[in-house]
Design an enzyme around this catalytic site. Structure first.
Site, PDB file in Angstrom:
ATOM      1  N   THR A 342       0.834  -1.207   0.000  1.00 42.46           N
ATOM      2  CA  THR A 342       0.000   0.000   0.000  1.00 42.46           C
ATOM      3  C   THR A 342       0.866   1.253   0.000  1.00 42.46           C
ATOM      4  OG1 THR A 342      -1.628  -1.203   1.280  1.00 42.46           O
ATOM      5  CG2 THR A 342      -1.776   1.178   1.354  1.00 42.46           C
ATOM      6  N   VAL A 343       0.324   2.347  -0.540  1.00 46.01           N
ATOM      7  CA  VAL A 343       0.982   3.649  -0.439  1.00 46.01           C
ATOM      8  C   VAL A 343       0.020   4.627   0.218  1.00 46.01           C
ATOM      9  CG1 VAL A 343       2.561   3.351  -2.383  1.00 46.01           C
ATOM     10  CG2 VAL A 343       0.282   4.330  -2.785  1.00 46.01           C
TER      11      VAL A 343
END
Length: 520
Positions: A342-343
């Protein structure tokens, strides 16, 4: 603004300099992150966002749904032993959804999320916001050290399961050119992704859901065993939602409501807020366990939930849960509220607008499925479905799965303090809890809060802590099985921006990644 990649932050900063607002900058940064950090997110990701417009907070659920052809029977027949799973909402099931290939693919929500954020709040032309991302993809970008490390590690872990399978052939061609992952500093190009991004910009994402890109996805699915159809893509829509919150001390902590797991962080904070004695890391871990027990039992597509989020945050219910915490480590069960890889990025502008945005493939490169000519990996969010037919999160057609990604926001007396988030699967609510406590209880600025060594609980009484973490002996004395871990990946990557008392802004970025906080 703050995020995990300098090039992505630069794309957002350029938009602010051109007269764009915080939402424009967030979209530009998110699109660039899809290119420069592809092992964590991609154009085929989902997205959630919280937007403070200067006076009120808005939530966007841009997560996709399963294909209409995905039945519970199909999913269950393909299930893998629970011992092989990486965790999630279905921890007690006999088997879990497979993590790779077509079966866990859900409709990507990120392109529609970018469009819908822009339609409601954006200022600059939508195509301009994707220009830097397309430029990086077409002309290349130097792969950063952290991205190169986890790209190579991810390829090594899955190579044997991908080779020889037609649905993975294009991923290997695009993301493992020459049979290897790019090294740190090496220029990586993805011209197909550049074309996809430009089509999204020019058509307002119509190409993705009803045009050329949709045709490529559906055609590839039909030829390689996928369930995704043109009707699935055309039916996709984001949902504007009312954020949910709890009060902690003199602050309010906000999350996106289910199908995300943000409610677990809110429950833990609500439990801790009610103690009439000092609490330490032991109580934090035990409160977090209680939040996870409920989230994994009850969180699902909102249309399938049998318990309303308000019931899980009810003060009397949280008091009952608080009463279960003793001075020893425990393994809690879900409560009964009916009784009573995830970012992440955050942005802010001079006009008072602030954005908390998170997007993710899930489990590294997600499904490891790339349709020829598109240049992006499809997410594997369907791996979050349960294979227990009685669970509200059971796999089913056209359904949103349990989601790990959660953006956070902090207010004080109804006024914005700012956006924050910590990515990393099961770590995310725990990271939110630790950043809030470091800020509210200990008065740390965003960078100091993010720098502080973290703890991570996954299951049972096992707790991992980073090197330099204080209190290991006390935790062990209370029955926690503590391991000091030198590798920082499992503790998540965070960002935060706080508004100061003088209406200034102070930002912090994750020291465990290649992040940067920029402003002008």
């Amino acid at each position: 603004m703050a995020t995990s990649q300098p090039l992505a932050a630069s794309a957002g900063l350029a938009v602010l300099r051109q007269g764009g607002n915080a939402v424009d900058a967030a979209i530009a940064t998110a699109a660039a992150l899809a290119v420069v950090q592809p092992g964590s997110n991609d154009i085929g990701s989902d997205l959630f966002a919280l937007v403070w417009d200067g006076s009120a907070l808005y939530g966007l659920n841009a997560s996709g749904r399963s294909p209409a052809a995905l039945t519970f029977e199909t999913a269950h027949a393909a299930g893998v032993p629970a011992s092989a799973a990486l965790g999630g909402a279905q921890a007690d099931a006999v088997s879990t959804m497979p993590a790779r290939g077509w079966l866990p693919v859900t409709v990507p929500g990120a392109p529609a999320g970018w469009r819908d954020l822009h339609a409601r709040f954006g200022r600059l032309p939508f195509p301009a916001l994707l220009a830097d991302a397309a430029h990086y993809a077409e002309h290349g970008f130097p792969v950063s050290p952290s991205v190169a490390h986890y790209w190579g590690r991810g390829l090594a872990a899955v190579r044997s399961t991908l080779e020889g399978r037609p649905e993975h052939a294009e991923w290997l061609r695009v993301f493992a050119p020459g049979g290897r992952a790019p090294a740190a500093g090496e220029l990586f190009r993805n011209p197909d992704a550049a074309r996809t991004l430009r089509l999204i910009g020019e058509t307002g994402a119509e190409s993705f859901y009803r045009g050329d890109t949709a045709s490529a996805l559906v055609g590839f699915a039909g030829g390689t065993g996928g369930l995704l159809s043109s009707a699935d893509l055309a039916a996709h829509e984001s949902t504007w939602v009312d954020p949910i919150s709890v009060r902690y001390r003199d602050h309010e902590v906000w999350e996106i409501p289910p199908n995300g797991q943000g409610i677990a962080a809110l429950q833990a904070l609500g439990i801790l807020a009610g103690f009439d004695r000092p609490v330490g890391v032991h109580e934090q871990i035990e409160a977090m366990k209680l939040g996870f027990a409920d989230a994994h039992a009850y969180v699902a597509d909102p249309a399938a939930m049998r318990v309303h989020p308000d019931a899980l945050l009810d003060a009397d219910y949280l008091a009952r849960r608080r009463g279960l915490i003793t001075d020893k480590a425990a393994t809690p069960e879900p409560g009964d509220p009916a009784r009573g890889g995830t970012v992440y990025l955050c942005t802010a502008d001079a006009g008072g607008m602030m954005v908390s945005l998170i997007q993710s493939n899930y489990m590294g490169f997600g499904s490891y499925v790339v349709a020829p000519g598109t240049g992006f990996t499809l997410q594997n969010r369907g791996a979050g479905f349960a294979l227990d037919p009685d669970h509200p999160n059971a796999a089913a057609p056209s359904k949103r799965p349990f989601h790990t990604i959660i953006p956070g926001f902090l207010t004080r007396g109804g006024d914005a303090v700012g956006p924050f988030g910590v990515m990393g699967g099961h770590m995310q609510p725990q990271g939110h809890l630790q950043v809030v406590l470091s800020t509210v209880d200990d008065g740390l600025d965003p960078q100091a809060a993010l720098d502080r060594p973290r703890w991570y609980w996954h299951a049972g009484r096992s707790v991992q802590v980073e090197s330099g973490f204080d209190g290991v002996d006390d935790l062990r004395a209370r029955g926690h099985e503590v391991t000091v871990v030198p590798e920082p990946a499992g503790f998540g990557y965070g960002q935060a921006i706080w508004r100061t008392a003088s209406d200034g802004l102070v930002a912090g970025t994750e020291p465990r990644a290649d992040g940067v906080a920029l402003g002008y």
